[in-house]
Design a protein around this motif. Structure first.
Motif, PDB file in Angstrom:
ATOM      1  N   ILE A   1       0.896  -1.017   0.003  1.00 17.52           N
ATOM      2  CA  ILE A   1       0.085   0.069   0.092  1.00 17.52           C
ATOM      3  C   ILE A   1       0.879   1.301  -0.006  1.00 17.52           C
ATOM      4  O   ILE A   1       0.721   2.262  -0.907  1.00 17.52           O
ATOM      5  CB  ILE A   1      -1.013   0.120   1.305  1.00 17.52           C
ATOM      6  CG1 ILE A   1      -2.181  -1.194   1.189  1.00 17.52           C
ATOM      7  CG2 ILE A   1      -1.693   1.360   1.198  1.00 17.52           C
ATOM      8  CD1 ILE A   1      -2.984  -1.442   2.246  1.00 17.52           C
ATOM      9  N   VAL A   2       1.913   1.208   0.775  1.00 15.67           N
ATOM     10  CA  VAL A   2       2.779   2.390   1.028  1.00 15.67           C
ATOM     11  C   VAL A   2       3.649   2.733  -0.339  1.00 15.67           C
ATOM     12  O   VAL A   2       3.484   3.738  -0.880  1.00 15.67           O
ATOM     13  CB  VAL A   2       3.852   2.233   2.205  1.00 15.67           C
ATOM     14  CG1 VAL A   2       4.735   3.185   2.181  1.00 15.67           C
ATOM     15  CG2 VAL A   2       3.137   2.492   3.270  1.00 15.67           C
ATOM     16  N   ALA A   3       3.789   1.454  -1.121  1.00 17.44           N
ATOM     17  CA  ALA A   3       4.826   1.417  -2.360  1.00 17.44           C
ATOM     18  C   ALA A   3       3.548   2.086  -3.590  1.00 17.44           C
ATOM     19  O   ALA A   3       4.024   2.829  -4.086  1.00 17.44           O
ATOM     20  CB  ALA A   3       5.321   0.255  -2.518  1.00 17.44           C
ATOM     21  N   ALA A   4       2.449   1.688  -3.295  1.00 15.71           N
ATOM     22  CA  ALA A   4       1.344   2.164  -4.403  1.00 15.71           C
ATOM     23  C   ALA A   4       1.231   3.606  -4.112  1.00 15.71           C
ATOM     24  O   ALA A   4       1.162   4.316  -5.346  1.00 15.71           O
ATOM     25  CB  ALA A   4       0.226   1.299  -4.234  1.00 15.71           C
ATOM     26  N   ALA A   5       1.010   4.022  -3.010  1.00 13.37           N
ATOM     27  CA  ALA A   5       0.802   5.524  -2.618  1.00 13.37           C
ATOM     28  C   ALA A   5       2.372   6.385  -3.264  1.00 13.37           C
ATOM     29  O   ALA A   5       2.034   7.258  -3.744  1.00 13.37           O
ATOM     30  CB  ALA A   5       0.625   5.703  -1.093  1.00 13.37           C
ATOM     31  N   ALA A   6       3.331   5.832  -2.760  1.00 17.78           N
ATOM     32  CA  ALA A   6       4.386   6.407  -3.270  1.00 17.78           C
ATOM     33  C   ALA A   6       4.574   6.473  -4.941  1.00 17.78           C
ATOM     34  O   ALA A   6       4.832   7.607  -5.310  1.00 17.78           O
ATOM     35  CB  ALA A   6       5.733   5.811  -2.632  1.00 17.78           C
ATOM     36  N   GLY A   7       4.282   5.747  -5.533  1.00 13.95           N
ATOM     37  CA  GLY A   7       4.168   5.625  -6.913  1.00 13.95           C
ATOM     38  C   GLY A   7       3.192   6.489  -7.456  1.00 13.95           C
ATOM     39  O   GLY A   7       3.718   7.105  -8.437  1.00 13.95           O
ATOM     40  N   ALA A   8       2.179   6.635  -6.880  1.00 12.38           N
ATOM     41  CA  ALA A   8       1.046   7.485  -7.318  1.00 12.38           C
ATOM     42  C   ALA A   8       1.402   8.941  -7.246  1.00 12.38           C
ATOM     43  O   ALA A   8       1.206   9.731  -7.943  1.00 12.38           O
ATOM     44  CB  ALA A   8      -0.128   7.047  -6.604  1.00 12.38           C
ATOM     45  N   THR A   9       2.102   9.086  -6.236  1.00  7.78           N
ATOM     46  CA  THR A   9       2.523  10.560  -5.724  1.00  7.78           C
ATOM     47  C   THR A   9       3.660  11.034  -6.739  1.00  7.78           C
ATOM     48  O   THR A   9       3.599  12.099  -7.284  1.00  7.78           O
ATOM     49  CB  THR A   9       3.072  10.555  -4.396  1.00  7.78           C
ATOM     50  OG1 THR A   9       2.215  10.361  -3.515  1.00  7.78           O
ATOM     51  CG2 THR A   9       3.796  11.996  -4.002  1.00  7.78           C
ATOM     52  N   LEU A  10       4.618  10.161  -7.092  1.00  7.09           N
ATOM     53  CA  LEU A  10       5.781  10.571  -7.844  1.00  7.09           C
ATOM     54  C   LEU A  10       4.985  10.625  -9.372  1.00  7.09           C
ATOM     55  O   LEU A  10       5.545  11.586  -9.960  1.00  7.09           O
ATOM     56  CB  LEU A  10       6.652   9.371  -7.987  1.00  7.09           C
ATOM     57  CG  LEU A  10       7.467   9.408  -6.808  1.00  7.09           C
ATOM     58  CD1 LEU A  10       8.465   7.889  -6.572  1.00  7.09           C
ATOM     59  CD2 LEU A  10       8.247  10.593  -6.513  1.00  7.09           C
ATOM     60  N   ALA A  11       4.053   9.663  -9.754  1.00  6.04           N
ATOM     61  CA  ALA A  11       3.434   9.936 -11.022  1.00  6.04           C
ATOM     62  C   ALA A  11       2.764  11.281 -11.232  1.00  6.04           C
ATOM     63  O   ALA A  11       2.806  11.946 -12.074  1.00  6.04           O
ATOM     64  CB  ALA A  11       2.378   8.809 -11.279  1.00  6.04           C
ATOM     65  N   GLY A  12       2.168  11.645 -10.237  1.00  4.50           N
ATOM     66  CA  GLY A  12       1.375  12.951 -10.134  1.00  4.50           C
ATOM     67  C   GLY A  12       2.473  14.081 -10.192  1.00  4.50           C
ATOM     68  O   GLY A  12       2.178  15.246 -10.830  1.00  4.50           O
ATOM     69  N   ILE A  13       3.437  14.071  -9.520  1.00  5.22           N
ATOM     70  CA  ILE A  13       4.620  15.380  -9.442  1.00  5.22           C
ATOM     71  C   ILE A  13       5.165  15.160 -11.065  1.00  5.22           C
ATOM     72  O   ILE A  13       5.299  16.384 -11.488  1.00  5.22           O
ATOM     73  CB  ILE A  13       5.563  14.628  -8.734  1.00  5.22           C
ATOM     74  CG1 ILE A  13       5.231  15.020  -6.962  1.00  5.22           C
ATOM     75  CG2 ILE A  13       6.911  15.688  -8.801  1.00  5.22           C
ATOM     76  CD1 ILE A  13       6.109  14.582  -6.039  1.00  5.22           C
ATOM     77  N   GLN A  14       5.613  14.166 -11.577  1.00  4.25           N
ATOM     78  CA  GLN A  14       5.948  14.020 -12.971  1.00  4.25           C
ATOM     79  C   GLN A  14       4.976  14.505 -13.913  1.00  4.25           C
ATOM     80  O   GLN A  14       5.371  15.198 -14.897  1.00  4.25           O
ATOM     81  CB  GLN A  14       6.252  12.871 -13.200  1.00  4.25           C
ATOM     82  CG  GLN A  14       7.725  12.289 -12.556  1.00  4.25           C
ATOM     83  CD  GLN A  14       8.064  10.827 -13.028  1.00  4.25           C
ATOM     84  OE1 GLN A  14       7.110  10.048 -13.367  1.00  4.25           O
ATOM     85  NE2 GLN A  14       9.475  10.408 -12.868  1.00  4.25           N
ATOM     86  N   SER A  15       3.700  14.154 -13.832  1.00  2.00           N
ATOM     87  CA  SER A  15       2.678  14.376 -14.818  1.00  2.00           C
ATOM     88  C   SER A  15       2.320  16.118 -14.679  1.00  2.00           C
ATOM     89  O   SER A  15       2.157  16.639 -15.874  1.00  2.00           O
ATOM     90  CB  SER A  15       1.440  13.647 -14.655  1.00  2.00           C
ATOM     91  OG  SER A  15       0.570  14.091 -13.607  1.00  2.00           O
ATOM     92  N   ARG A  16       2.223  16.614 -13.630  1.00  2.00           N
ATOM     93  CA  ARG A  16       2.267  18.121 -13.452  1.00  2.00           C
ATOM     94  C   ARG A  16       3.415  18.896 -13.631  1.00  2.00           C
ATOM     95  O   ARG A  16       3.188  20.243 -13.414  1.00  2.00           O
ATOM     96  CB  ARG A  16       1.386  18.417 -12.113  1.00  2.00           C
ATOM     97  CG  ARG A  16       0.061  17.735 -12.005  1.00  2.00           C
ATOM     98  CD  ARG A  16      -0.469  18.092 -10.696  1.00  2.00           C
ATOM     99  NE  ARG A  16      -1.944  17.505 -10.467  1.00  2.00           N
ATOM    100  CZ  ARG A  16      -2.170  16.858  -9.488  1.00  2.00           C
ATOM    101  NH1 ARG A  16      -1.625  16.717  -8.331  1.00  2.00           N
ATOM    102  NH2 ARG A  16      -3.369  16.657  -9.445  1.00  2.00           N
ATOM    103  N   ASP A  17       4.601  18.397 -13.783  1.00  2.00           N
ATOM    104  CA  ASP A  17       6.072  19.023 -13.997  1.00  2.00           C
ATOM    105  C   ASP A  17       6.077  19.785 -12.670  1.00  2.00           C
ATOM    106  O   ASP A  17       6.197  21.123 -12.858  1.00  2.00           O
ATOM    107  CB  ASP A  17       6.053  19.569 -15.332  1.00  2.00           C
ATOM    108  CG  ASP A  17       7.466  19.773 -15.571  1.00  2.00           C
ATOM    109  OD1 ASP A  17       8.322  19.387 -15.019  1.00  2.00           O
ATOM    110  OD2 ASP A  17       7.834  20.482 -16.967  1.00  2.00           O
TER     111      ASP A  17
END
Length: 133
Positions: free
Chosen positions: A24-40
């Motif tokens: 769960i923590v890994a999925a949350a971290a992955g989603a957070t990083l994806a959001g950071i990248q997609s919003r630049d």
């Protein structure tokens, strides 16, 4: 889960905790990083930080504010005031609703969210002008 597997495989070290490192923590971290990248987010922080420093500098000159220097990198900004920073910080918080921190006796430290936009930056500049005038 590739993110955690890659991290462990690279020999980054041991990560031990009862509630960390699970799927769960890994999925949350992955989603957070994806959001950071997609919003630049880093590019926004650099651009709005440059804008905010420029606007603060222009306001200091235009209003002859008691400021020695405006400095920083990205959205980590320090406004060195000529008189104590604690009064400025108090007035910013109470009168203007702007949260800031001291950095020593004479520096007002601004650390806005990395997703701040120019409209919010303008609001901070207006608040500082009001408090320092």
């Amino acid at each position: 889960m590739t993110l955690c597997a890659d991290w462990i495989a690279e020999g980054a070290g041991n990560h031990g905790s009862t509630f960390a490192g699970n799927p769960i923590v890994a999925a949350a971290a992955g989603a957070t990083l994806a959001g950071i990248q997609s919003r630049d987010v880093p590019a926004n922080a650099a651009a709005v930080g440059e804008y905010l420093r420029a606007e603060l500098g222009a306001a200091v000159d235009a209003h002859d504010l008691p400021v020695r220097e405006v400095r920083g990198e990205g959205l980590m900004i320090g406004v060195e005031v000529k008189r104590g920073s604690m009064r400025v910080l108090r007035d910013l918080a109470i009168e203007e609703g702007v949260l800031a921190l001291p950095a020593g006796r004479s520096v007002v430290r601004l650390l806005p969210p990395l997703i701040i936009d120019e409209q919010h930056a303008d609001s901070v500049v207006e608040s500082l002008v009001e408090v320092l005038s």
